[in-house]
Every structure is written in C-alpha cells, then in structure tokens.
Design a protein around this motif. Structure first.
Motif, PDB file in Angstrom:
ATOM      1  N   TYR A  94     -11.327  64.693   8.543  1.00 18.43           N
ATOM      2  CA  TYR A  94     -11.859  63.370   8.104  1.00 18.43           C
ATOM      3  C   TYR A  94     -10.206  62.879   6.774  1.00 18.43           C
ATOM      4  N   LEU A 124     -19.785  61.637  12.327  1.00 23.48           N
ATOM      5  CA  LEU A 124     -20.934  61.584  13.717  1.00 23.48           C
ATOM      6  C   LEU A 124     -21.637  62.438  12.842  1.00 23.48           C
ATOM      7  N   ASP A 183     -27.781  48.222  18.356  1.00 19.34           N
ATOM      8  CA  ASP A 183     -27.984  50.504  18.233  1.00 19.34           C
ATOM      9  C   ASP A 183     -29.578  50.413  18.089  1.00 19.34           C
ATOM     10  N   ARG A 227     -24.878  61.491  22.966  1.00 22.60           N
ATOM     11  CA  ARG A 227     -24.798  60.988  23.792  1.00 22.60           C
ATOM     12  C   ARG A 227     -24.470  62.706  25.404  1.00 22.60           C
TER      13      ARG A 227
HETATM   14  C1  GRG Z   1     -17.127  61.812   7.071  1.00 18.57           C
HETATM   15  C2  GRG Z   1     -16.054  59.419   6.250  1.00 18.57           C
HETATM   16  C3  GRG Z   1     -17.141  60.090   5.906  1.00 18.57           C
HETATM   17  C4  GRG Z   1     -18.677  59.515   5.375  1.00 18.57           C
HETATM   18  C5  GRG Z   1     -19.523  60.938   5.507  1.00 18.57           C
HETATM   19  C6  GRG Z   1     -22.413  60.664   7.248  1.00 18.57           C
HETATM   20  C7  GRG Z   1     -21.646  59.227   7.225  1.00 18.57           C
HETATM   21  C8  GRG Z   1     -20.856  59.568   5.358  1.00 18.57           C
HETATM   22  C9  GRG Z   1     -21.495  57.972   7.594  1.00 18.57           C
HETATM   23  C10 GRG Z   1     -22.250  58.508   8.821  1.00 18.57           C
HETATM   24  C11 GRG Z   1     -22.297  56.609   9.726  1.00 18.57           C
HETATM   25  C12 GRG Z   1     -22.748  56.371  10.547  1.00 18.57           C
HETATM   26  C13 GRG Z   1     -23.124  57.605  11.958  1.00 18.57           C
HETATM   27  C14 GRG Z   1     -22.969  55.244  11.202  1.00 18.57           C
HETATM   28  C15 GRG Z   1     -23.116  54.593  12.904  1.00 18.57           C
HETATM   29  C16 GRG Z   1     -22.715  54.354  13.898  1.00 18.57           C
HETATM   30  C17 GRG Z   1     -22.925  54.701  14.804  1.00 18.57           C
HETATM   31  C18 GRG Z   1     -23.948  53.436  15.390  1.00 18.57           C
HETATM   32  C19 GRG Z   1     -22.216  55.367  15.587  1.00 18.57           C
HETATM   33  C20 GRG Z   1     -21.912  55.715  17.134  1.00 18.57           C
HETATM   34  O1  GRG Z   1     -21.071  54.896  17.538  1.00 18.57           O
HETATM   35  P1  GRG Z   1     -20.712  54.737  19.668  1.00 18.57           P
HETATM   36  O2  GRG Z   1     -21.987  54.289  19.924  1.00 18.57           O
HETATM   37  O3  GRG Z   1     -20.329  55.990  19.283  1.00 18.57           O
HETATM   38  O4  GRG Z   1     -19.741  54.028  18.866  1.00 18.57           O
HETATM   39  P2  GRG Z   1     -19.658  57.120  19.944  1.00 18.57           P
HETATM   40  O5  GRG Z   1     -20.952  58.051  21.116  1.00 18.57           O
HETATM   41  O6  GRG Z   1     -18.998  55.978  21.271  1.00 18.57           O
HETATM   42  O7  GRG Z   1     -18.500  57.617  19.996  1.00 18.57           O
END
Ligand code: GRG
Length: 349
Positions: free
Chosen positions: A143, A108, A238, A121
C-alpha cells in the motif's frame, strides 16, 4: 458511434487464471481486445517485479506469493484499455497500472486476515501460509509502495484520486463489518458497501487513465461511470458465485459469505421473497453465521429466484457500463471495454 454489444448476446465463459499475467478470457472478441494490451501488460509486470524489491526478504516472499498467484490483473487491464481508447501512450500508464494492482493486492492481504480466509485462487492464502502479522505488514508495504509510486508521477489529481479511493475502500470495509449478521440489510445498504469496497478501485483505474490522457471532464466522468458500473457488476457476480459457483473452479470455499455473516444480494432478495418459514430460517443463519444449513439456504435462494434476480442486477450494472463506454471515442480499445462489460456476466472465477 459504437454498435458493440448490448446484453443478451451469447458470450463464452469467463476469465480463467493464468500465472502472473494478463487476464485471459475465452470469448474471441474479448481475447482480441486483451491482445491489444498484451505488450503493455508485460511492461506492467516488469514495473511490478522491480517495485516489489525490498532489502527485507520476507516482503518479497509474501508479496510475490500473492501477486504471482494467477490473479486476473483486471484493474491494470482496465486502466490500459481506457488509456488506449483515449489515445494515451505515455509510460505513466504502466506505473499507475502497477499501482492499482499493488493497492488491490494490499486489500486482498488485509481482507483475508479480517475474514480469516484460508483459500484464494486455489491455494492457501498468505495469512494461512505466512501468518496474520506477515500478511498485514506486507499489505502495508504494498500500500505504501503504491503511494511512493503515485507521488513519483507528480500529478496532484492522480494523488487525489488514489488517496480518495483507498480511503473509501477502507470505509466500505468498516461499513461491511458493521453490517455483518444484520438480517435487515437492504439492497441500498448492500450497494453502498460494494461501490466502496470493490467498485471504487475500478472507478479510480478508469479515471486515472482519463487523467493521464488529459481528457475533457465529461469523458473523465464517463470513464469513472464505466469503472464504477463494471466494478459493481463484478462484485454482484462475485456474490452470486459464493452460492452458485464451483469451488474448484473459483479456488475458494463456497458459503464463505454466510459463514462470515456477510449479507449479500442473493440473501437479501431471498429474505424479501421467502415465505415466513423461509424468512425465519434465513434470519437465523444470518444472525448466527452457521453454515450447517447451507444446503437449505441455497435451496431457498434458488426457489425464490434470488440468484436470477441477482444476476439481473449485475446485468443492469453491466448495461450502465456499456452505456458509459459508448461515450468514448469509437475504436478497438473502446470496443474491448464493451466486450469486457458483457463478458463479465459470464465469469465463473
Ligand atoms: C489496504 C487500501 C487498503 C484497505 C484495506 C481489507 C480492505 C481495507 C479492503 C478489502 C476490499 C476487498 C478485498 C474487496 C473485494 C474485492 C474483490 C471482489 C476482490 C477479488 O478480485 P479479483 O477476482 O481478484 O479481481 P484476483 O484474484 O483476480 O486478483
């Protein structure tokens, strides 16, 4: 044999944000399932708090800012429910649940920088608040801390699953970057990206629980299938909410995907179904990323039935998750997994 939910039943609306705690849902059945892991979640929160410690104050400041911001803790919940379904009671589950939350949070932090997002959020993103360098670097801290913790388990399969998952997540993000502003992206290309960037961590969370439980290969596969289908459904919803959600409820801006040139399923279906004039408009906004015409885009998405069709695609994935969960031993935790899959379709945040 499970007699739990099939899709089409009516469930109350989805997740709501709770500060630094377990995801909360309003459906009584899902709430009951989550109550099963409420104490486990407190243990996970303790591990998270302990392992966030660093001698560098900014690390804790940024990490706590995002980790305590009311996330749903969905991936830890998944790992704990699958552990429960498979009868695994060991303490490693708390550690790995924290690991998947750390990896999620790192993604995130990085994602909000890449997307130049300002709101998550319901409040300023970490990059908005602390700047891009702090966000990227604390993401790196989380990470790498996750990797220290997974090495502590001494379990080579666990390390393999997490190393592979994080690599696939990063690959998915790069693929998504390559796909931006591409009006010819089809459903297969879209699915490939969301399986990588989102569903992979859900899949890993469920598979890790099966590994901890020492499950037979076919049960491990059923868990992985459940996680993948659940994560895919989650991301598809989403992407619906980006056009159809309530910005206030979701705590982020509507139309972000369009602004970022992200071609998601509602747009893909609208492109396929639109008349030539509508197609031309959609192509133009996809290629320019202009949100000036967002109301027209939303109107086309609605008129063509693309939102309903996208929700239907999520329902198909949720049903796959339910089918996979029915292969697990029938108990209250597995019932919780069934409820979670059905409930997911109703999520508003
Ligand atoms: C650091 C391993 C690493 C990789 C970097 C930027 C990136 C590469 C990956 C991003 C992948 C990503 C953000 C996918 C979206 C996932 C998503 C829908 C997140 C929202 O999840 P929720 O709603 O979040 O569970 P909350 O806010 O509830 O924690």
């Amino acid at each position: 044999m499970h007699t739990g939910p099939a899709l089409g039943h009516s469930y109350n609306p989805g997740f709501c944000h709770q500060p630094a705690t377990i995801l909360a849902v309003q459906s009584p059945s899902t709430a009951a399932a989550l109550a099963l892991i409420a104490e486990d979640m407190q243990e996970v929160d303790k591990v998270i708090a302990t392992r966030l410690q660093s001698s560098v104050p900014l690390v804790g400041q940024v990490a706590r800012y995002i980790i305590s911001a009311g996330g749903k803790r969905l991936r830890p919940a998944l790992l704990l429910l699958v552990s429960g379904a498979l009868g695994y009671q060991g303490a490693q589950r708390f550690k790995l649940a924290a690991v998947v939350e750390f990896i999620h949070t790192a993604t995130l932090l990085h994602d909000d920088v890449v997307d130049e997002s300002t709101l998550r959020r319901g409040r300023a993103t970490a990059n908005e608040n602390f700047g891009n360098p702090a966000s990227v670097l604390v993401g790196d801290f989380l990470y790498s801390r996750a990797f220290q913790m997974m090495v502590d388990t001494g379990n080579m399969r666990v390390m393999q699953v997490l190393a592979d998952a994080t690599n696939v997540i990063a690959e998915g993000e790069v693929q998504q970057l390559m796909n931006t502003h591409d009006a010819s992206l089809d459903e297969a290309g879209y699915l490939e990206v969301i399986r990588s960037k989102t569903a992979k961590l859900f899949e890993a969370s469920a598979r890790l629980a099966a590994l901890l439980a020492g499950s037979h290969a076919d049960i491990e596969q059923a868990c992985a299938d459940y996680g993948q289908a659940l994560g895919t459904a989650f991301q598809v919803i989403d992407d619906v909410l980006d056009y159809d959600g309530d910005a206030g409820e979701m705590g982020k801006n509507l139309g972000d995907d369009l602004r970022e040139g992200k071609v998601t399923l509602p747009l893909i279906i609208a492109m396929q179904r639109g008349n030539p004039e509508q197609q031309q408009l959609l192509r133009r906004v996809i290629e320019t990323g202009s949100t000036d015409e967002l109301p027209n885009v939303v109107a086309i998405i609605r008129e063509t039935g693309a939102l309903d069709a996208t929700r239907q695609a999520a329902a198909t994935q949720a049903q796959l998750a339910i089918d996979a969960a029915r292969k697990l031993p029938a108990n209250s935790y597995a019932e919780g997994l069934l409820q979670l899959a059905a409930q997911l379709l109703e999520r508003r945040t």
